[in-house]
Motif scaffolding. Structure first.
Motif, PDB file in Angstrom:
ATOM      1  N   GLY A   9       0.865  -1.160  -0.023  1.00  0.00           N
ATOM      2  CA  GLY A   9       0.159  -0.046   0.037  1.00  0.00           C
ATOM      3  C   GLY A   9       0.765   1.409   0.000  1.00  0.00           C
ATOM      4  N   SER A  10       0.014   2.464  -0.131  1.00  0.00           N
ATOM      5  CA  SER A  10       0.919   3.765  -0.250  1.00  0.00           C
ATOM      6  C   SER A  10       1.373   3.918   1.401  1.00  0.00           C
ATOM      7  CB  SER A  10       0.071   4.847  -0.389  1.00  0.00           C
ATOM      8  OG  SER A  10      -0.379   4.571  -1.867  1.00  0.00           O
ATOM      9  N   ASP A  11       2.232   4.776   1.450  1.00  0.00           N
ATOM     10  CA  ASP A  11       2.762   5.060   2.683  1.00  0.00           C
ATOM     11  C   ASP A  11       1.583   5.921   3.412  1.00  0.00           C
ATOM     12  OD1 ASP A  11       5.844   5.158   2.446  1.00  0.00           O
ATOM     13  OD2 ASP A  11       5.574   6.757   0.787  1.00  0.00           O
ATOM     14  N   GLY A  12       1.573   5.396   4.728  1.00  0.00           N
ATOM     15  CA  GLY A  12       0.696   5.854   5.732  1.00  0.00           C
ATOM     16  C   GLY A  12      -0.778   5.017   5.536  1.00  0.00           C
ATOM     17  N   SER A  13      -0.880   4.010   5.012  1.00  0.00           N
ATOM     18  CA  SER A  13      -2.193   3.160   4.542  1.00  0.00           C
ATOM     19  C   SER A  13      -2.338   2.168   5.745  1.00  0.00           C
ATOM     20  CB  SER A  13      -1.819   2.493   3.304  1.00  0.00           C
ATOM     21  OG  SER A  13      -0.804   1.498   3.158  1.00  0.00           O
ATOM     22  N   GLY A  14      -1.376   1.744   6.650  1.00  0.00           N
ATOM     23  CA  GLY A  14      -1.614   0.937   7.900  1.00  0.00           C
ATOM     24  C   GLY A  14      -0.922  -0.464   7.632  1.00  0.00           C
ATOM     25  N   LYS A  15       0.126  -0.455   6.669  1.00  0.00           N
ATOM     26  CA  LYS A  15       0.663  -2.021   6.226  1.00  0.00           C
ATOM     27  C   LYS A  15       1.164  -2.605   7.612  1.00  0.00           C
ATOM     28  CE  LYS A  15       3.553  -0.157   3.437  1.00  0.00           C
ATOM     29  NZ  LYS A  15       2.692   1.346   3.648  1.00  0.00           N
ATOM     30  N   ALA A  16       1.971  -1.847   8.332  1.00  0.00           N
ATOM     31  CA  ALA A  16       2.583  -2.415   9.556  1.00  0.00           C
ATOM     32  C   ALA A  16       1.507  -2.889  10.529  1.00  0.00           C
ATOM     33  CB  ALA A  16       3.307  -1.319  10.408  1.00  0.00           C
ATOM     34  N   THR A  17       0.369  -2.221  10.889  1.00  0.00           N
ATOM     35  CA  THR A  17      -0.736  -2.487  11.684  1.00  0.00           C
ATOM     36  C   THR A  17      -1.290  -3.989  11.207  1.00  0.00           C
ATOM     37  OG1 THR A  17      -0.995  -0.244  12.367  1.00  0.00           O
ATOM     38  CG2 THR A  17      -2.905  -1.899  12.694  1.00  0.00           C
ATOM     39  N   GLN A  18      -1.641  -3.860   9.871  1.00  0.00           N
ATOM     40  CA  GLN A  18      -2.435  -5.157   9.368  1.00  0.00           C
ATOM     41  C   GLN A  18      -1.287  -6.144   9.202  1.00  0.00           C
ATOM     42  OE1 GLN A  18      -5.580  -5.158   9.230  1.00  0.00           O
ATOM     43  NE2 GLN A  18      -5.932  -2.976   9.661  1.00  0.00           N
ATOM     44  N   THR A  19      -0.274  -5.993   9.087  1.00  0.00           N
ATOM     45  CA  THR A  19       0.800  -7.090   8.979  1.00  0.00           C
ATOM     46  C   THR A  19       0.963  -7.916  10.539  1.00  0.00           C
ATOM     47  OG1 THR A  19       2.173  -6.077   7.336  1.00  0.00           O
ATOM     48  CG2 THR A  19       3.114  -7.818   8.622  1.00  0.00           C
ATOM     49  N   LYS A  20       0.859  -6.936  11.423  1.00  0.00           N
ATOM     50  CA  LYS A  20       0.855  -7.524  12.755  1.00  0.00           C
ATOM     51  C   LYS A  20      -0.289  -8.052  13.115  1.00  0.00           C
ATOM     52  CE  LYS A  20       1.931  -6.175  17.727  1.00  0.00           C
ATOM     53  NZ  LYS A  20       2.169  -4.885  18.367  1.00  0.00           N
ATOM     54  N   LEU A  21      -1.478  -7.807  12.684  1.00  0.00           N
ATOM     55  CA  LEU A  21      -2.921  -8.272  13.121  1.00  0.00           C
ATOM     56  C   LEU A  21      -2.835  -9.419  12.378  1.00  0.00           C
ATOM     57  CD1 LEU A  21      -5.231  -5.172  12.927  1.00  0.00           C
ATOM     58  CD2 LEU A  21      -4.525  -6.318  14.923  1.00  0.00           C
TER      59      LEU A  21
END
Length: 223
Positions: A9-21
Protein backbone atom coordinates in the motif's frame (compact mmCIF):
# COMPACT_ATOMS: atom_id res chain seq x y z
CA UNK A 1 7.99 -24.33 -0.02
CA UNK A 2 5.69 -22.39 2.25
CA UNK A 3 3.28 -19.59 1.46
CA UNK A 4 4.13 -15.90 1.08
CA UNK A 5 1.58 -13.17 1.82
CA UNK A 6 2.39 -9.51 1.16
CA UNK A 7 0.68 -6.46 2.66
CA UNK A 8 1.27 -3.56 0.27
CA UNK A 9 0.00 0.00 0.00
CA UNK A 10 0.95 3.64 -0.13
CA UNK A 11 2.83 5.33 2.70
CA UNK A 12 0.51 5.83 5.68
CA UNK A 13 -1.98 3.13 4.68
CA UNK A 14 -1.47 0.98 7.79
CA UNK A 15 0.65 -1.84 6.38
CA UNK A 16 2.60 -2.47 9.60
CA UNK A 17 -0.61 -2.61 11.64
CA UNK A 18 -2.35 -5.03 9.28
CA UNK A 19 0.75 -7.21 8.96
CA UNK A 20 0.93 -7.54 12.74
CA UNK A 21 -2.80 -8.24 13.11
CA UNK A 22 -2.69 -10.99 10.49
CA UNK A 23 0.45 -12.47 12.05
CA UNK A 24 -1.16 -12.55 15.51
CA UNK A 25 -4.38 -14.02 14.13
CA UNK A 26 -2.60 -16.87 12.34
CA UNK A 27 -0.30 -17.52 15.29
CA UNK A 28 -3.29 -17.84 17.63
CA UNK A 29 -4.73 -20.46 15.27
CA UNK A 30 -1.55 -22.53 15.62
CA UNK A 31 -0.15 -21.67 12.18
CA UNK A 32 3.59 -21.74 11.63
CA UNK A 33 4.04 -18.10 10.70
CA UNK A 34 6.83 -15.50 10.46
CA UNK A 35 6.58 -11.74 10.02
CA UNK A 36 9.04 -9.72 7.90
CA UNK A 37 9.22 -5.98 7.21
CA UNK A 38 10.97 -4.04 4.45
CA UNK A 39 13.18 -2.08 4.25
CA UNK A 40 15.08 -3.84 7.04
CA UNK A 41 16.37 -0.61 8.57
CA UNK A 42 18.33 -2.32 11.36
CA UNK A 43 20.44 -4.30 8.89
CA UNK A 44 23.60 -3.07 7.11
CA UNK A 45 21.96 -4.26 3.89
CA UNK A 46 19.64 -1.23 3.97
CA UNK A 47 22.47 1.33 3.93
CA UNK A 48 21.83 2.53 0.36
CA UNK A 49 18.09 2.55 0.96
CA UNK A 50 18.56 4.85 3.94
CA UNK A 51 20.89 7.10 1.96
CA UNK A 52 18.33 7.33 -0.84
CA UNK A 53 15.30 7.97 1.38
CA UNK A 54 17.35 10.35 3.51
CA UNK A 55 17.95 12.53 0.42
CA UNK A 56 21.72 11.97 0.28
CA UNK A 57 21.39 11.43 -3.48
CA UNK A 58 18.99 14.35 -3.88
CA UNK A 59 15.63 15.44 -2.54
CA UNK A 60 13.63 14.87 -5.73
CA UNK A 61 12.85 11.14 -6.17
CA UNK A 62 12.00 11.66 -9.84
CA UNK A 63 15.61 12.61 -10.58
CA UNK A 64 17.02 9.36 -9.18
CA UNK A 65 16.97 6.53 -11.70
CA UNK A 66 14.19 3.98 -11.08
CA UNK A 67 16.34 0.97 -12.02
CA UNK A 68 19.28 1.97 -9.84
CA UNK A 69 17.02 2.85 -6.92
CA UNK A 70 15.25 -0.49 -7.21
CA UNK A 71 18.56 -2.29 -6.90
CA UNK A 72 19.10 -0.66 -3.47
CA UNK A 73 15.86 -2.15 -2.16
CA UNK A 74 16.44 -5.47 -3.96
CA UNK A 75 19.81 -6.05 -2.27
CA UNK A 76 18.22 -5.42 1.13
CA UNK A 77 15.49 -7.97 0.42
CA UNK A 78 17.93 -10.54 -0.93
CA UNK A 79 20.13 -10.29 2.17
CA UNK A 80 17.13 -10.51 4.48
CA UNK A 81 15.74 -13.53 2.63
CA UNK A 82 18.98 -15.48 2.91
CA UNK A 83 19.62 -14.54 6.54
CA UNK A 84 16.19 -14.26 8.09
CA UNK A 85 13.48 -16.37 6.48
CA UNK A 86 14.60 -18.61 3.60
CA UNK A 87 15.13 -21.60 5.90
CA UNK A 88 11.76 -21.08 7.57
CA UNK A 89 9.97 -20.59 4.24
CA UNK A 90 11.44 -23.81 2.83
CA UNK A 91 10.91 -25.83 6.02
CA UNK A 92 7.29 -26.83 5.40
CA UNK A 93 4.42 -26.31 2.94
CA UNK A 94 2.42 -25.13 5.96
CA UNK A 95 4.84 -22.31 6.84
CA UNK A 96 3.51 -18.81 6.14
CA UNK A 97 5.64 -15.68 5.76
CA UNK A 98 3.87 -12.31 5.95
CA UNK A 99 5.75 -9.35 4.47
CA UNK A 100 5.12 -5.72 5.22
CA UNK A 101 6.21 -4.50 1.75
CA UNK A 102 8.19 -6.61 -0.71
CA UNK A 103 9.27 -6.58 -4.37
CA UNK A 104 5.80 -5.16 -4.93
CA UNK A 105 6.95 -1.84 -3.43
CA UNK A 106 9.49 -1.34 -6.22
CA UNK A 107 6.74 -2.12 -8.71
CA UNK A 108 4.41 0.36 -7.07
CA UNK A 109 6.73 3.29 -6.34
CA UNK A 110 9.48 3.21 -8.94
CA UNK A 111 7.06 3.12 -11.87
CA UNK A 112 6.01 6.57 -10.64
CA UNK A 113 9.24 7.90 -12.12
CA UNK A 114 8.35 6.70 -15.62
CA UNK A 115 6.04 8.50 -18.02
CA UNK A 116 4.50 6.15 -20.58
CA UNK A 117 2.67 2.87 -20.19
CA UNK A 118 5.34 1.22 -22.33
CA UNK A 119 8.11 2.46 -20.03
CA UNK A 120 6.24 1.27 -16.98
CA UNK A 121 5.59 -2.18 -18.41
CA UNK A 122 9.24 -2.54 -19.49
CA UNK A 123 10.30 -1.66 -15.94
CA UNK A 124 7.85 -4.17 -14.43
CA UNK A 125 9.22 -6.91 -16.71
CA UNK A 126 12.77 -6.01 -15.67
CA UNK A 127 11.87 -5.87 -11.96
CA UNK A 128 10.13 -9.26 -12.08
CA UNK A 129 13.10 -10.85 -13.83
CA UNK A 130 15.68 -9.13 -11.61
CA UNK A 131 14.30 -10.14 -8.22
CA UNK A 132 12.16 -13.23 -8.82
CA UNK A 133 13.97 -14.95 -11.70
CA UNK A 134 17.63 -13.94 -11.41
CA UNK A 135 17.53 -13.13 -7.68
CA UNK A 136 15.50 -16.21 -6.78
CA UNK A 137 13.18 -14.48 -4.33
CA UNK A 138 9.84 -16.26 -3.79
CA UNK A 139 6.85 -15.04 -5.78
CA UNK A 140 3.99 -14.03 -3.46
CA UNK A 141 0.94 -16.26 -3.21
CA UNK A 142 -1.25 -13.33 -2.13
CA UNK A 143 -0.72 -9.57 -2.31
CA UNK A 144 -3.14 -7.28 -0.49
CA UNK A 145 -3.15 -3.64 -1.54
CA UNK A 146 -4.41 -1.32 1.20
CA UNK A 147 -6.37 1.21 -0.84
CA UNK A 148 -6.15 4.61 0.89
CA UNK A 149 -6.56 7.75 -1.21
CA UNK A 150 -3.47 10.01 -1.24
CA UNK A 151 -5.11 12.94 0.60
CA UNK A 152 -6.09 10.68 3.49
CA UNK A 153 -2.69 8.97 3.53
CA UNK A 154 -0.88 12.31 3.52
CA UNK A 155 -3.01 13.51 6.44
CA UNK A 156 -2.37 10.32 8.42
CA UNK A 157 1.38 10.66 7.92
CA UNK A 158 1.50 14.26 9.07
CA UNK A 159 2.53 13.54 12.64
CA UNK A 160 4.23 10.19 12.06
CA UNK A 161 7.93 9.95 12.86
CA UNK A 162 10.53 9.10 10.24
CA UNK A 163 11.29 5.36 10.46
CA UNK A 164 14.98 5.96 9.76
CA UNK A 165 15.76 8.98 11.95
CA UNK A 166 12.81 8.71 14.36
CA UNK A 167 12.41 12.46 13.95
CA UNK A 168 9.54 14.48 12.49
CA UNK A 169 11.05 15.16 9.04
CA UNK A 170 9.74 12.96 6.24
CA UNK A 171 11.76 10.88 3.77
CA UNK A 172 11.83 11.87 0.09
CA UNK A 173 8.82 9.68 -0.74
CA UNK A 174 6.62 10.70 2.18
CA UNK A 175 7.31 14.42 1.77
CA UNK A 176 6.40 14.48 -1.92
CA UNK A 177 2.62 14.47 -2.36
CA UNK A 178 2.85 14.26 -6.15
CA UNK A 179 4.97 11.12 -5.80
CA UNK A 180 2.39 9.60 -3.44
CA UNK A 181 -0.40 10.37 -5.88
CA UNK A 182 1.44 8.80 -8.83
CA UNK A 183 2.34 5.74 -6.76
CA UNK A 184 -1.33 5.34 -5.85
CA UNK A 185 -2.35 5.68 -9.50
CA UNK A 186 0.19 3.01 -10.43
CA UNK A 187 -1.55 0.55 -8.11
CA UNK A 188 -4.31 0.23 -10.71
CA UNK A 189 -1.89 -0.82 -13.46
CA UNK A 190 0.29 -3.05 -11.27
CA UNK A 191 -2.55 -4.55 -9.24
CA UNK A 192 -4.45 -5.68 -12.31
CA UNK A 193 -1.33 -7.02 -13.97
CA UNK A 194 -0.37 -9.24 -11.03
CA UNK A 195 -3.76 -10.00 -9.50
CA UNK A 196 -3.44 -8.05 -6.26
CA UNK A 197 -6.41 -8.07 -3.89
CA UNK A 198 -7.65 -4.52 -3.34
CA UNK A 199 -8.73 -3.73 0.22
CA UNK A 200 -10.72 -0.49 0.32
CA UNK A 201 -9.72 1.11 3.63
CA UNK A 202 -11.78 4.32 3.49
CA UNK A 203 -15.52 4.88 3.68
CA UNK A 204 -17.49 7.01 1.21
CA UNK A 205 -16.60 10.14 3.20
CA UNK A 206 -12.87 9.44 2.89
CA UNK A 207 -12.44 8.43 6.52
CA UNK A 208 -10.36 5.41 7.46
CA UNK A 209 -12.31 2.34 8.47
CA UNK A 210 -11.47 0.72 11.81
CA UNK A 211 -8.29 -1.37 11.83
CA UNK A 212 -10.26 -4.45 12.93
CA UNK A 213 -12.69 -4.00 10.04
CA UNK A 214 -9.80 -3.81 7.59
CA UNK A 215 -8.17 -6.82 9.24
CA UNK A 216 -11.36 -8.85 8.81
CA UNK A 217 -11.45 -8.06 5.09
CA UNK A 218 -7.89 -9.39 4.77
CA UNK A 219 -8.45 -12.35 7.08
CA UNK A 220 -11.50 -13.50 5.16
CA UNK A 221 -9.40 -13.76 1.99
CA UNK A 222 -6.68 -15.79 3.73
CA UNK A 223 -8.68 -18.48 5.53
Amino acid sequence: MGKLIVIEGSDGSGKATQTKLLYEYLKERGTSVKMVSYPSYDSPSSALVKMYLGSEFGKDPYKINAYVTSSFFAVDRFASYLKDWKEFYESSPDAIVICDRYVTSNMLHQTSKLETKEEKEAFLDWEYDFEYVKGGLPIPDLVFFLDVDPDTAFRLMKNRENKITHQSEKDIHESNKDFLIKSYENSILVGKRYGWINIRCCDQMGNMKGMEDIHKMIRDKVI
